[in-house]
Motif scaffolding. Structure first.
Motif, short mmCIF file in Angstrom:
data_model
loop_
_atom_site.label_atom_id
_atom_site.label_comp_id
_atom_site.label_asym_id
_atom_site.label_seq_id
_atom_site.Cartn_x
_atom_site.Cartn_y
_atom_site.Cartn_z
N VAL A 476 0.84 -1.20 0.00
CA VAL A 476 0.00 0.00 0.00
C VAL A 476 0.88 1.25 0.00
O VAL A 476 1.71 1.43 0.90
N GLN A 477 0.68 2.10 -0.99
CA GLN A 477 1.48 3.33 -1.06
C GLN A 477 1.12 4.29 0.07
O GLN A 477 1.99 4.83 0.75
N GLN A 478 -0.17 4.52 0.28
CA GLN A 478 -0.63 5.46 1.31
C GLN A 478 -0.92 4.72 2.62
O GLN A 478 -2.00 4.84 3.20
N TRP A 479 0.06 3.96 3.08
CA TRP A 479 -0.11 3.19 4.31
C TRP A 479 -0.36 4.08 5.52
O TRP A 479 -1.10 3.72 6.44
N ASP A 480 0.28 5.25 5.53
CA ASP A 480 0.12 6.14 6.68
C ASP A 480 -1.29 6.72 6.74
O ASP A 480 -1.89 6.81 7.81
N SER A 481 -1.86 7.09 5.57
CA SER A 481 -3.23 7.61 5.55
C SER A 481 -4.22 6.54 6.00
O SER A 481 -5.18 6.84 6.72
N LEU A 482 -3.97 5.30 5.59
CA LEU A 482 -4.85 4.20 5.99
C LEU A 482 -4.75 3.97 7.51
O LEU A 482 -5.77 3.78 8.18
N ALA A 483 -3.55 4.02 8.05
CA ALA A 483 -3.37 3.82 9.49
C ALA A 483 -4.07 4.92 10.28
O ALA A 483 -4.76 4.67 11.27
N MET A 484 -3.91 6.17 9.83
CA MET A 484 -4.54 7.28 10.54
C MET A 484 -6.07 7.21 10.45
O MET A 484 -6.78 7.55 11.40
N TYR A 485 -6.58 6.71 9.33
CA TYR A 485 -8.04 6.53 9.21
C TYR A 485 -8.52 5.50 10.22
O TYR A 485 -9.57 5.67 10.86
N MET A 486 -7.75 4.45 10.40
CA MET A 486 -8.18 3.35 11.26
C MET A 486 -8.20 3.75 12.74
O MET A 486 -8.93 3.15 13.54
N ILE A 487 -7.43 4.76 13.12
CA ILE A 487 -7.41 5.16 14.54
C ILE A 487 -8.19 6.44 14.78
O ILE A 487 -8.27 6.88 15.94
N ARG A 488 -8.78 7.02 13.76
CA ARG A 488 -9.38 8.36 13.95
C ARG A 488 -10.57 8.34 14.91
O ARG A 488 -10.86 9.34 15.56
N ASN A 489 -11.28 7.21 14.99
CA ASN A 489 -12.44 7.12 15.88
C ASN A 489 -12.13 6.35 17.16
O ASN A 489 -13.03 5.91 17.87
N ASP A 490 -10.86 6.18 17.45
CA ASP A 490 -10.48 5.51 18.69
C ASP A 490 -10.96 6.34 19.88
O ASP A 490 -10.74 7.56 19.92
N PRO A 491 -11.63 5.70 20.86
CA PRO A 491 -12.14 6.47 22.02
C PRO A 491 -11.04 7.08 22.88
O PRO A 491 -11.32 7.95 23.71
N ARG A 492 -9.79 6.62 22.68
CA ARG A 492 -8.67 7.19 23.43
C ARG A 492 -8.08 8.35 22.64
O ARG A 492 -7.38 8.13 21.64
N PRO A 493 -8.34 9.58 23.03
CA PRO A 493 -7.91 10.73 22.22
C PRO A 493 -6.41 10.84 22.03
O PRO A 493 -5.93 11.45 21.07
N GLU A 494 -5.64 10.24 22.94
CA GLU A 494 -4.19 10.35 22.85
C GLU A 494 -3.58 9.37 21.85
O GLU A 494 -2.38 9.45 21.54
N MET A 495 -4.40 8.43 21.33
CA MET A 495 -3.85 7.34 20.52
C MET A 495 -3.22 7.84 19.23
O MET A 495 -2.19 7.32 18.79
N ARG A 496 -3.81 8.84 18.60
CA ARG A 496 -3.25 9.35 17.35
C ARG A 496 -1.82 9.86 17.56
O ARG A 496 -0.91 9.55 16.78
N ASP A 497 -1.62 10.63 18.64
CA ASP A 497 -0.27 11.13 18.95
C ASP A 497 0.66 9.99 19.32
O ASP A 497 1.87 10.03 18.99
N SER A 498 0.13 8.97 20.00
CA SER A 498 0.95 7.83 20.40
C SER A 498 1.51 7.12 19.18
O SER A 498 2.70 6.77 19.13
#
Length: 551
Positions: A476-498
């Protein structure tokens, strides 16, 4: 009426008993003296035709196979053998509607011949030609049985597709039962709703509806056109350039206004435009593959689109609210959410020898800086011969050797010459880091093929037009965009920064998804994209396999 019912039951029993016994064609003419006698005579003619089908392995008298003999037997048995589409020499209102569907079957990616178009159009012409045909019980019976089978077959094909289903595309509702087909036809005929009944069988997926509209547009634009074929190789001659220009003008890549054949720049740009539209490397040269694509006729493209309408029919009636779709021939990944495209990426898929499999699954997690456990197929075919020549191959490829206890073993302590396919008590594992073939991130989903989505350490390959290059996994070329999409609705708000911190520090971590993502890997060689039909190369030859069901 009581004796009539008993007689029909006896005729039906005889038809069933005839199964397996080769039968000659039923009578082709039986003229009654009075049209009012038709309803008395036609049932026996219908029974003859059912008996013929039973004795000829499901083949009907126009040499087209029936969908199912049992469905026809049930439908006519339910009506005591009476005609379903006519009464005393007068066609019902459903006949015109059904004939319109049959003759326009191409708009739905279907072949009119499968629905007895030739025999039915001939019968209607004979009815229009003279009064004697209107008194022909055999002709009325023939038309009736053919129309009933055409309705059953078209309803089934619109819902489930023409080609057989496989273990991946098999649906729970994999069959319109005899009872369901008969009920559908009865309701449609009673309410004058043939069109409504058939339309309800079609998928409602946006991709299917868009492709169907594209087929209709393409038929209107190119359906009656045939273009001359070009020589199989490029010639730098005036004659070849004239032929090439004429072909490109027909499909709109070249504007004829003010064009002269000696304008090489304009001609080259037109070739580039064509190549981009058909996913060919846009060098502006009419090479072998470009000429082969130019030489395909409109009917070839329409057939290719039809195969892909059929593939849409294999999907479930309802798709999830959000899902990930990998289209192998398009070398593309899309994440769809409420019909909106929220993530798109180029992908690299398996070669024709190491194909990416068609599958359904659910994405569960992703791994940052993963190890790559080398599949044994790659170990034995590619790596072990190199290691036996020079053990330093392991160090060059960043590979470590792990025994069955999970311990890392020194390569120098192993007698590599004694190892082979029948004895290899180790696992080769590529260590994490930028040199890892999996790249920085791997997306996991359960499947029996041991494939997954992942980044790659050879990102330059994403610029290739043909990206069937892997051992089966999807890069996958845009692996980072896919990863960020998968965590965007995580109930832990700090997860994206983690996750960003883990990436920056090159930490090996596993992120388990709170909202799992359904994934479909599919094979579509045609789609409606940006308002026009887009075709892709049949990289695995799957279209050729399906074509026999549509001829």
């Amino acid at each position: 009426m009581k004796y009539f019912k008993i007689g029909w039951v006896l005729l039906l029993i005889m038809a069933v008993a005839a199964c397996g016994r080769k039968k000659g064609k039923p009578r082709q003419q039986e003229i009654v003296k009075n049209i009012r006698q038709l309803d008395e005579v036609v049932p026996a003619q219908i029974s003859e035709r059912l008996e013929y089908i039973a004795g000829n392995e499901g083949m009907m008298e126009d040499s087209v196979p029936a969908l199912r003999l049992t469905a026809l037997q049930f439908a006519y048995g339910r009506h005591q053998g009476a005609a379903l589409w006519s009464k005393n020499g007068r066609a019902g209102s459903g006949v015109d509607s059904m004939m319109q569907w049959i003759n326009a079957a191409g708009n739905y990616g279907l072949n009119p011949a499968h629905y007895h178009a030739g025999a039915l159009n001939d019968a209607r012409e004979r009815f229009k030609a003279g009064k004697e045909a209107q008194k022909d019980a055999a002709l009325w019976a023939k038309m009736d049985v053919l129309l009933t089978d055409a309705f059953f077959k078209m309803a089934h094909h619109l819902h489930y597709g023409v080609a057989p289903r496989d273990s991946v595309t098999l649906r729970k509702d994999s069959l319109l039962s005899d009872t369901a087909l008969s009920g559908l036809l009865q309701t449609a005929l009673q309410n004058g709703g043939i069109s409504a009944a058939l339309q309800q069988q079609e998928p409602f997926h946006p991709g299917y509806l868009a492709l169907k509209e594209g087929v209709h547009q393409y038929q209107q634009q190119y359906g009656g056109i045939h273009w001359d074929t070009l020589p199989q190789q490029y010639y730098d001659t005036l004659q070849f350039k004239q032929q090439l220009a004429a072909r490109l003008i027909k499909t709109g890549q070249l504007d004829s206004a003010g064009f002269i054949v000696t304008d090489s720049v304009k001609l080259k740009n037109a070739v580039k435009k064509f190549q981009k539209e058909f996913n060919i490397y846009p060098d502006g040269v009419a090479g072998k593959r470009t000429i082969q694509t130019l030489n395909k006729q409109p009917q070839d493209w329409l057939l290719q689109a039809a195969l892909n309408l059929d593939r849409w029919r294999k999907l479930p009636d309802t798709l999830p609210g959000r899902y990930l779709l990998v289209n192998i021939p398009a070398f593309r990944l899309n994440v769809m959410e409420d019909t909106a495209n929220v993530v798109e990426s180029r992908v690299i898929v398996g070669t024709p020898r190491t194909r990416t499999p068609i599958l359904n699954s659910v994405m569960t997690n992703f791994v940052l800086y993963p190890y790559w456990r080398v599949p044994y197929s790659i170990v034995f075919k590619e790596m072990l011969p190199q290691i036996k020549k020079d053990v330093n191959y392991l160090y060059e490829k960043n590979l470590e050797v792990v025994d069955h206890h999970g311990n890392v073993v020194s390569p120098d302590s192993i007698e590599w010459g004694k190892l082979g396919r029948n004895h290899f008590p180790y696992v080769l594992r590529q260590m994490d880091g930028l040199d890892n073939s999996l790249g920085i991130l791997k997306f996991n989903f359960s499947n029996k093929f041991s494939v997954y989505l992942h980044d790659t350490n050879n990102r330059s390959l994403f610029s290739n037009s043909n990206r069937a290059l892997s051992h089966g996994c999807v890069r996958v070329q845009q692996w980072d965009s896919l990863a960020m999409y998968m965590i965007r609705n995580d109930p832990r708000p700090e997860m994206r920064d983690s996750v960003r911190t883990w990436l920056h520090n090159e930490e090996q971590r596993v992120y388990s998804m709170t909202n799992r993502l359904p994934i479909y890997i599919r094979y579509f060689t045609a789609e409606m994209r940006e308002g026009r039909l887009q075709f892709y190369e049949d990289v695995y030859g799957e279209d050729k396999t399906l074509e026999k069901y549509f001829r």
